[in-house]
Write an enzyme that holds these catalytic residues in place. Structure first.
Site, PDB file in Angstrom:
ATOM      1  N   ARG A  22     -19.211  -4.107 -30.588  1.00  0.00           N
ATOM      2  CA  ARG A  22     -18.518  -4.058 -31.874  1.00  0.00           C
ATOM      3  C   ARG A  22     -17.062  -3.641 -31.652  1.00  0.00           C
ATOM      4  NH1 ARG A  22     -20.402   0.201 -36.530  1.00  0.00           N
ATOM      5  NH2 ARG A  22     -19.251  -0.675 -38.298  1.00  0.00           N
ATOM      6  N   GLU A  29     -10.657  -3.036 -19.522  1.00  0.00           N
ATOM      7  CA  GLU A  29     -10.572  -3.566 -18.164  1.00  0.00           C
ATOM      8  C   GLU A  29     -11.167  -4.954 -18.008  1.00  0.00           C
ATOM      9  OE1 GLU A  29     -10.668  -0.157 -15.114  1.00  0.00           O
ATOM     10  OE2 GLU A  29     -11.681   0.603 -16.875  1.00  0.00           O
ATOM     11  N   GLY A  47     -13.258   5.209 -22.921  1.00  0.00           N
ATOM     12  CA  GLY A  47     -12.702   6.124 -23.918  1.00  0.00           C
ATOM     13  C   GLY A  47     -13.201   5.925 -25.330  1.00  0.00           C
TER      14      GLY A  47
HETATM   15 MO1  MOS Z   1      -9.072   2.932 -15.221  1.00  0.00          MO
HETATM   16  S1  MOS Z   1      -8.503   2.018 -13.481  1.00  0.00           S
HETATM   17  O1  MOS Z   1     -10.722   3.004 -14.935  1.00  0.00           O
HETATM   18  O2  MOS Z   1      -8.275   4.367 -15.315  1.00  0.00           O
END
Ligand code: MOS
Length: 755
Positions: A645, A722, A509
């Protein structure tokens, strides 16, 4: 560190709103004449409905409709998202009397109140003709499919002849690791408010994939693209649960059309375990060969991963384990195991969590066997180039992460012999280390930035705010480029009126969106400078953020003279100026934006034409195990991450904390329990599905390497959400081994494993 701009520790831009309860999540909408829908679910593992009695349910006061396969709309099918479609799975419940897995919907009650709907739901009676089913990896009746053959898009990862290299190695380790299925369990339940206005369908739902939801509904209902709008301004935790359209959304839309009123459908917590995706059960067979000094000579990572009968959910853990060390030879391959469940999907570090539990446990075992410190062994085998393709890494600071983490943690206090460190009361102390990595992806995203004549900035972008802090990251990029106070920008996100709203997942994102946001802001500044020069005949070239004073809506020229932005714009008959940009990645497929506009996945990475890109982490853990009740307690974790960064220090830090907490849950408690007699997941509540809570989390310390990766993207950020739960479970397992001498090869590790 500057107070504002990229990398600053600014508070969340939506933080105050959130503590005031202002943001509207999916089910927070209350529309006039709105009614409520509740699903009823199947209670057998597989079979066919023989008799379905809805008479009592229909008699409940306030019930408006009871939908079953008998009176259901027939929908056009939509494909699974990783088979070129938009859906969480290809199977849509209630289209026939067939039951493919326990927990799928068999009826939908629509009623004036949620209480009436719940009462009616409890009165639906179903009889079934049951069929045999398989819900465990080795159960009779499971089917196996070689992933690379079935889905050539997801190849095996092969370099050289790994089997021969391992067979010839003086030191060999082989072990099999197991991980339980898990469920995301976000705080916000799956919930939808669906409303028809004539032929137009409007859906309010917290999703990670507004475009997929929209386009999926368009196909299912045979509508035109502009008939459907999905709004997802906030999501109460995504974690992969909401990565495409799930059946409940469609059911809400059907119910709304049937009764001619807006419908709110909230999936109860107990149904969440079967209503969308989950983390697949996996088995990892690891083989590694090394010389007597611990130099790796070959590695093999063979996975068996759960999928459903009707979709092939890819499992790509070896894509990352194959890049972890300088393997002279490697072979990674996945076999998908088809079981009678809904299609599994993504859950925070979906493949990497368990894959690295397996790999990093094996590496720990190797270190012990050759008598080398496990930190030193990892540094010695750090990869300089990608072992699979020979390409360089866009950036890789794993060795720095390990060194810095070891120093922060006090790794040098570790006594290598397992069971040798104790507290005065006999509590055993374990120190564990593991490394982790997570692929860096870029997805198609557009950004439009508008500067109004009063100095207010509005931005519309493709992306979703799941609590990870994407709005804050966007605001800090705007602060950097436009000098705008990050708390004041209006950010529109997760709205299909501004496509494409590609799925926000895979830690894409903030890094993905920061590039077009920055470029759009720069275009805007350049346009403003041109307009100012035209209006005043003064040079306003070379503008940067410091030439704008947005609180006073002033543009300062290169000669120090200033002009009101409103005056410049008025001269041209304008009340705002826009900048727009789209992000791209090297090697991005030419049709990526079209695919994304159709709600399909269009990831680039981690392999790019001239490099490969990953985030990296080093995890250090201390566990304590009391003498009589051998329950492992994680007393502290120290993690150092290379995510390029840092865009927003506050929210990136929070992402790391969250990932570590998930690592504790994965290591020590979280499992969706499967019983071969009943099918489905039986501990379908958050009392018995145990996530890590505050009492399980003691001291977390995180640090960033914070070196920009401008090979990966121009802003220099890689993913952060993650990677923090990659290696965390392995570090805990390695600490348990160090404390006890026991090598536990399955997740979760529980007290009974240590008695
Ligand atoms: Mo995440 S598990 O890549 O929405």
């Amino acid at each position: 560190m500057r107070p504002m701009g990229i990398g600053s520790d600014t508070q969340r831009v939506d933080g105050l709103d959130k503590v005031m309860g202002r943001p509207l999540y999916g089910a927070d909408r209350s529309l006039a004449r709105m009614v409520y829908a509740t699903p009823v679910t199947a209670t057998i593992g597989k079979g066919r409905i023989r008799r379905l009695d809805t008479v009592a349910a229909e008699r409940v006061a306030g019930v408006l409709a009871v939908l079953t396969y008998r009176n259901m709309d027939q929908l056009a099918p939509i494909a699974f998202s990783f088979a070129g479609g938009q859906a969480i799975q290809s199977h849509m419940p209630m289209q026939s009397p067939d039951i493919l897995y326990r927990g799928e919907a068999i009826a939908l009650i629509v009623a004036e109140t949620s209480e009436s709907a719940a009462e009616a739901a409890s009165l639906v009676r179903a009889d079934y003709d049951a069929l045999p089913f398989a819900v465990e990896l080795d159960a009779t009746g499971h089917a196996e499919v070689g992933q690379a053959k079935a889905a050539p898009y997801f190849p095996d990862f092969v370099q050289g002849d790994a089997a021969a290299a391992i067979d010839a190695a003086p030191v060999q380790i082989e072990a099999t690791y197991l991980s339980a299925p898990q469920h995301q369990n976000p705080m916000e339940l799956l919930s939808t408010v669906a409303e028809w206005r004539g032929r137009d369908l409007i859906v309010h739902e917290g999703t990670q994939a507004a475009q997929a939801m929209k386009e999926g509904l368009v196909i299912q209902f045979g509508l035109n693209s502009d008939n459907v709008r999905v709004l997802a301004p906030y999501v109460g935790g995504g974690f992969g649960l909401r990565g495409s359209i799930s059946p409940h959304t469609t059911l809400a839309a059907i119910a709304s059309r049937r009764v001619g009123r807006p419908v709110k459908l909230t999936v109860p917590r107990a149904q969440m375990f079967h209503a969308s995706s989950f983390r697949a059960a996996t088995e990892h067979r690891l083989r590694i060969g090394a010389d007597n000094q611990g130099r790796l000579l070959g590695g093999m990572h063979l996975v068996r991963a759960q999928t459903s009968r009707f979709d092939l959910m890819p499992y790509t853990g070896e894509e990352t384990t194959s890049r972890m060390y300088a393997w002279p030879a490697y072979r990674g391959a996945t076999t998908l195991v088809q079981l009678d469940c809904q299609t599994p999907g993504f859950m925070r570090a979906p493949m990497e969590m368990a894959s690295f539990f397996a790999l990093e446990s094996t590496i720990d075992e190797l270190a012990e066997k050759v008598g080398l410190d496990p930190v030193a062994l990892r540094i010695q085998n750090d990869a300089k180039v990608d072992p699979i393709t020979g390409k360089p890494f866009s950036s890789r600071h794993l060795t720095e992460c390990l060194q810095r983490g070891a120093a922060l943690f006090g790794w040098d206090r570790r006594v290598a012999i397992p069971g040798s460190m104790r507290l005065a009361d006999g509590t055993r102390i374990g120190y564990g280390v593991a490394a982790g990595a997570y692929p860096a992806y870029i997805t198609p995203a557009l950004a439009k930035v508008r500067l109004n004549s009063d100095g207010r900035v509005d931005v519309s972008v493709g992306g979703h705010e799941m609590g990870q802090g994407i709005r804050t990251a966007i605001a800090l990029v705007l602060a950097e480029e436009l000098g705008v106070d990050p708390q004041t920008a209006t950010i529109t996100i997760g709205d299909t009126q501004f496509p494409p709203q590609h799925v926000t997942s895979g830690s894409t994102g903030a890094a993905t969106i920061s590039v077009p946001v920055r470029d759009a802001a720069i275009h805007l500044r350049n346009t403003l400078a041109t307009l100012a020069t035209q209006a005043r005949g003064i040079q306003f070239d070379n503008t940067d953020a410091t030439s704008l004073k947005l609180d006073g809506a002033i543009l300062i020229g290169s000669d120090g003279r200033s002009e009101r932005i409103a005056d410049i714009l008025r001269h041209h008959g304008l009340d705002h100026v826009d900048g727009e940009a789209r992000g791209s990645a090297p090697g991005m497929k030419p049709d990526a934006f079209q695919q994304a506009a159709l709600g399909k996945v269009a990831f680039s990475g981690p392999e790019f034409p001239n490099h490969v890109a990953f985030s990296f982490i080093a995890q250090f853990v201390e566990v304590h195990i009391a003498p009589r009740m051998p329950r492992p307690r994680v007393v502290r974790m120290v993690s150092v991450v290379d995510c390029g960064r840092v865009l927003s220090r506050r929210t990136a830090t929070s992402q790391l904390y969250g990932g570590l907490v998930w690592g504790i849950g994965a290591a020590l408690s979280e499992a969706s329990e499967v019983d071969p007699r009943y099918g489905g997941f039986l501990n379908n509540n958050i009392a018995e599905y145990q996530v890590a809570v505050n009492a399980d989390v003691r001291r977390l310390q995180v640090e960033f390497i914070d070196v920009a990766d401008t090979v990966f993207c121009s802003v220099g950020a890689k993913g952060v959400g993650e990677v923090a739960c990659v290696g965390a479970a392995a570090a805990i397992a390695n600490a348990v081994h160090h404390a006890t001498g026991k090598r536990i090869r399955h997740l979760p590790i529980r007290m009974d494993d240590l008695i």
